[in-house]
Design a protein around this motif. Structure first.
Motif, PDB file in Angstrom:
ATOM      1  N   ARG A  15      36.880  54.031  52.753  1.00  0.00           N
ATOM      2  CA  ARG A  15      36.497  52.688  53.133  1.00  0.00           C
ATOM      3  C   ARG A  15      36.690  51.622  52.056  1.00  0.00           C
ATOM      4  O   ARG A  15      37.071  50.508  52.342  1.00  0.00           O
ATOM      5  CB  ARG A  15      35.037  52.689  53.585  1.00  0.00           C
ATOM      6  CG  ARG A  15      34.874  53.265  54.998  1.00  0.00           C
ATOM      7  CD  ARG A  15      33.477  53.758  55.282  1.00  0.00           C
ATOM      8  NE  ARG A  15      33.339  54.156  56.669  1.00  0.00           N
ATOM      9  CZ  ARG A  15      33.893  55.236  57.226  1.00  0.00           C
ATOM     10  NH1 ARG A  15      34.665  56.035  56.490  1.00  0.00           N
ATOM     11  NH2 ARG A  15      33.717  55.529  58.499  1.00  0.00           N
ATOM     12  N   ILE A  16      36.413  51.944  50.811  1.00  0.00           N
ATOM     13  CA  ILE A  16      36.492  50.966  49.733  1.00  0.00           C
ATOM     14  C   ILE A  16      37.729  51.251  48.892  1.00  0.00           C
ATOM     15  O   ILE A  16      37.950  52.394  48.480  1.00  0.00           O
ATOM     16  CB  ILE A  16      35.204  50.989  48.879  1.00  0.00           C
ATOM     17  CG1 ILE A  16      35.291  49.994  47.723  1.00  0.00           C
ATOM     18  CG2 ILE A  16      34.898  52.375  48.373  1.00  0.00           C
ATOM     19  CD1 ILE A  16      33.986  49.838  46.970  1.00  0.00           C
ATOM     20  N   LEU A  17      38.556  50.246  48.649  1.00  0.00           N
ATOM     21  CA  LEU A  17      39.785  50.451  47.880  1.00  0.00           C
ATOM     22  C   LEU A  17      39.472  50.419  46.390  1.00  0.00           C
ATOM     23  O   LEU A  17      38.932  49.437  45.881  1.00  0.00           O
ATOM     24  CB  LEU A  17      40.818  49.384  48.220  1.00  0.00           C
ATOM     25  CG  LEU A  17      41.241  49.281  49.690  1.00  0.00           C
ATOM     26  CD1 LEU A  17      42.354  48.245  49.854  1.00  0.00           C
ATOM     27  CD2 LEU A  17      41.679  50.629  50.249  1.00  0.00           C
ATOM     28  N   THR A  18      39.814  51.501  45.692  1.00  0.00           N
ATOM     29  CA  THR A  18      39.568  51.610  44.256  1.00  0.00           C
ATOM     30  C   THR A  18      40.822  52.143  43.565  1.00  0.00           C
ATOM     31  O   THR A  18      41.805  52.497  44.220  1.00  0.00           O
ATOM     32  CB  THR A  18      38.370  52.525  43.966  1.00  0.00           C
ATOM     33  OG1 THR A  18      38.651  53.840  44.474  1.00  0.00           O
ATOM     34  CG2 THR A  18      37.101  52.000  44.613  1.00  0.00           C
ATOM     35  N   GLY A  65      31.937  46.643  56.699  1.00  0.00           N
ATOM     36  CA  GLY A  65      31.104  47.376  57.639  1.00  0.00           C
ATOM     37  C   GLY A  65      31.237  48.869  57.428  1.00  0.00           C
ATOM     38  O   GLY A  65      31.231  49.357  56.298  1.00  0.00           O
ATOM     39  N   GLU A  66      31.396  49.590  58.507  1.00  0.00           N
ATOM     40  CA  GLU A  66      31.574  51.040  58.438  1.00  0.00           C
ATOM     41  C   GLU A  66      33.023  51.437  58.717  1.00  0.00           C
ATOM     42  O   GLU A  66      33.310  52.609  58.948  1.00  0.00           O
ATOM     43  CB  GLU A  66      30.641  51.723  59.446  1.00  0.00           C
ATOM     44  CG  GLU A  66      29.168  51.571  59.119  1.00  0.00           C
ATOM     45  CD  GLU A  66      28.825  52.118  57.729  1.00  0.00           C
ATOM     46  OE1 GLU A  66      29.288  53.228  57.401  1.00  0.00           O
ATOM     47  OE2 GLU A  66      28.105  51.430  56.989  1.00  0.00           O
ATOM     48  N   SER A  67      33.907  50.459  58.700  1.00  0.00           N
ATOM     49  CA  SER A  67      35.298  50.713  59.081  1.00  0.00           C
ATOM     50  C   SER A  67      36.103  51.325  57.935  1.00  0.00           C
ATOM     51  O   SER A  67      35.880  51.004  56.774  1.00  0.00           O
ATOM     52  CB  SER A  67      35.961  49.401  59.505  1.00  0.00           C
ATOM     53  OG  SER A  67      35.283  48.832  60.602  1.00  0.00           O
ATOM     54  N   ASN A  68      37.069  52.178  58.293  1.00  0.00           N
ATOM     55  CA  ASN A  68      37.943  52.745  57.263  1.00  0.00           C
ATOM     56  C   ASN A  68      39.009  51.731  56.863  1.00  0.00           C
ATOM     57  O   ASN A  68      39.142  50.665  57.465  1.00  0.00           O
ATOM     58  CB  ASN A  68      38.551  54.074  57.722  1.00  0.00           C
ATOM     59  CG  ASN A  68      39.560  53.920  58.853  1.00  0.00           C
ATOM     60  OD1 ASN A  68      40.042  52.834  59.145  1.00  0.00           O
ATOM     61  ND2 ASN A  68      39.891  55.019  59.503  1.00  0.00           N
ATOM     62  N   ASN A  69      39.764  52.050  55.823  1.00  0.00           N
ATOM     63  CA  ASN A  69      40.825  51.180  55.341  1.00  0.00           C
ATOM     64  C   ASN A  69      41.967  52.047  54.826  1.00  0.00           C
ATOM     65  O   ASN A  69      41.771  53.232  54.528  1.00  0.00           O
ATOM     66  CB  ASN A  69      40.317  50.247  54.238  1.00  0.00           C
ATOM     67  CG  ASN A  69      41.163  49.007  54.076  1.00  0.00           C
ATOM     68  OD1 ASN A  69      42.225  48.879  54.672  1.00  0.00           O
ATOM     69  ND2 ASN A  69      40.696  48.063  53.264  1.00  0.00           N
ATOM     70  N   HIS A  81      44.449  47.282  56.475  1.00  0.00           N
ATOM     71  CA  HIS A  81      44.145  47.011  57.880  1.00  0.00           C
ATOM     72  C   HIS A  81      42.664  46.700  58.066  1.00  0.00           C
ATOM     73  O   HIS A  81      41.823  47.070  57.253  1.00  0.00           O
ATOM     74  CB  HIS A  81      44.594  48.160  58.798  1.00  0.00           C
ATOM     75  CG  HIS A  81      43.850  49.457  58.625  1.00  0.00           C
ATOM     76  ND1 HIS A  81      44.469  50.652  58.355  1.00  0.00           N
ATOM     77  CD2 HIS A  81      42.527  49.767  58.717  1.00  0.00           C
ATOM     78  CE1 HIS A  81      43.581  51.622  58.277  1.00  0.00           C
ATOM     79  NE2 HIS A  81      42.383  51.106  58.502  1.00  0.00           N
ATOM     80  N   ARG A  82      42.391  45.984  59.132  1.00  0.00           N
ATOM     81  CA  ARG A  82      41.023  45.632  59.518  1.00  0.00           C
ATOM     82  C   ARG A  82      40.785  46.071  60.959  1.00  0.00           C
ATOM     83  O   ARG A  82      41.719  46.233  61.748  1.00  0.00           O
ATOM     84  CB  ARG A  82      40.789  44.118  59.413  1.00  0.00           C
ATOM     85  CG  ARG A  82      40.946  43.560  58.020  1.00  0.00           C
ATOM     86  CD  ARG A  82      40.671  42.068  57.979  1.00  0.00           C
ATOM     87  NE  ARG A  82      39.248  41.783  58.195  1.00  0.00           N
ATOM     88  CZ  ARG A  82      38.729  40.561  58.222  1.00  0.00           C
ATOM     89  NH1 ARG A  82      39.524  39.502  58.061  1.00  0.00           N
ATOM     90  NH2 ARG A  82      37.438  40.375  58.410  1.00  0.00           N
TER      91      ARG A  82
END
Length: 321
Positions: free
Chosen positions: A231-234, A256-260, A276-277
């Protein structure tokens, strides 16, 4: 009345010279739902975006083909259609997830995950899902691509969401989500197999769950970027394409709870983050669906990445550009 006319003229001038056009999600000219964008700039100078394809109101992530889009300005896009489908494969029939592409030997190599079976999200012991990575080849960046092996690169470990990276010395590497481990491998010169064993990379002691990585190079630094916890880009940094890596922090916070899922690529001197969103769109089902977006990305003097915020304008240009 004269003052009012002047005000109207000024407003008209401002509207036509400085207001940015909203570009997120990216306008591909249709209602197609796309995710997992992999961006590349090839020898013609255009940006090519390779994506997975969310079918309208699909059950779970049952996905059947991959698409290609191209642009000369990141605003106006050409839809080249599906470049490969699971119908073209003899060894998989589902899960056409996040792809990537590389150019070498005068050809374009499309690396893709695909699989079989079913994932039971309630009782995991009943799941039969399996995924592997394939390689397809074309003389054109838009395909069509042809499955070059007729099988996955390997059957164990389970693998999805690959990244292909070709270094300055022309050596190519593959990175992938391998059941929780951070794996990489050097590709053979023909790009149709891997050299030696899979490499379990040293991530400096920080090994969170993550999905598909994206690796790139800038000013002698290698960057291993990923959707941490999906979910969080690192990201990490290294002086070698296979590590050891040092964790650096956040590129983009989760929504939110969405993947990325993402890619980072330089285009005409400016670095771009594709991602993506999950957005509400006109569809036959009342739910959010994935759509590709883009933002400008900036580096600090020491090479670290500045955190990126989501915007509606994205990489839109002004009418004065």
């Amino acid at each position: 009345m004269k003052q009012f006319a002047i005000q109207i003229a000024l407003i008209f001038l401002l509207v036509n010279t400085s207001i940015s056009f909203a570009q997120n999600p990216l306008n591909f000219g249709s209602s197609i739902k796309t995710a997992d964008p992999s961006g590349h700039v090839w020898k013609d100078g255009k940006m090519y975006l390779y994506t997975s394809h969310d079918e309208e109101c699909q059950p779970d992530f049952f996905m059947k083909d991959w698409h290609v889009f191209s642009s000369s300005d990141l605003v106006n896009w050409t839809d080249h259609g599906a470049c490969l489908s699971v119908d073209d494969l003899s060894w998989a029939d589902n899960f056409a997830w996040a792809p990537d592409c590389a150019y070498k030997n005068g050809k374009y190599y499309f690396c893709f995950p695909a699989g079989t079976g079913f994932k039971d999200r309630v009782n995991s012991k009943n799941s039969t899902k399996w995924m592997g990575l394939g390689i397809a080849v074309s003389d054109s960046p838009t395909g069509p691509f042809v499955d070059a092996i007729g099988a996955p690169l390997w059957k164990k470990p389970y693998a999805n969401d690959p990244c292909l990276f070709v270094d300055d010395d022309d050596k190519a590497y593959i990175y992938f989500n391998g059941g929780g481990d951070y794996f990489a491998a050097e590709m053979a010169d023909d790009m149709l197999s891997v050299k030696g064993d899979l490499i379990k990379m040293d991530m400096g002691g920080y090994n969170p769950k993550r999905e598909g990585p994206w690796v790139f190079k800038r000013n002698g630094n290698y960057y291993y970027t990923m959707p941490e916890n999906n979910r969080i880009l690192t990201y990490y940094m290294s002086k070698s394409p296979i590590g050891p890596w040092k964790y650096q922090g956040v590129i983009m916070q989760q929504e939110g709870e969405s993947n990325n899922h993402h890619s980072i690529v330089e285009f005409k001197g400016q670095w771009i983050l594709f991602y993506h969103r999950w957005l509400k769109t006109k569809s036959t089902c009342d739910k959010t669906q994935r759509q590709c977006c883009a933002e400008y990305l900036y580096f600090n003097e020491d090479g670290t990445i500045q955190e990126v915020k989501r915007t509606n304008a994205g990489v839109g240009k002004t009418s004065a550009d």
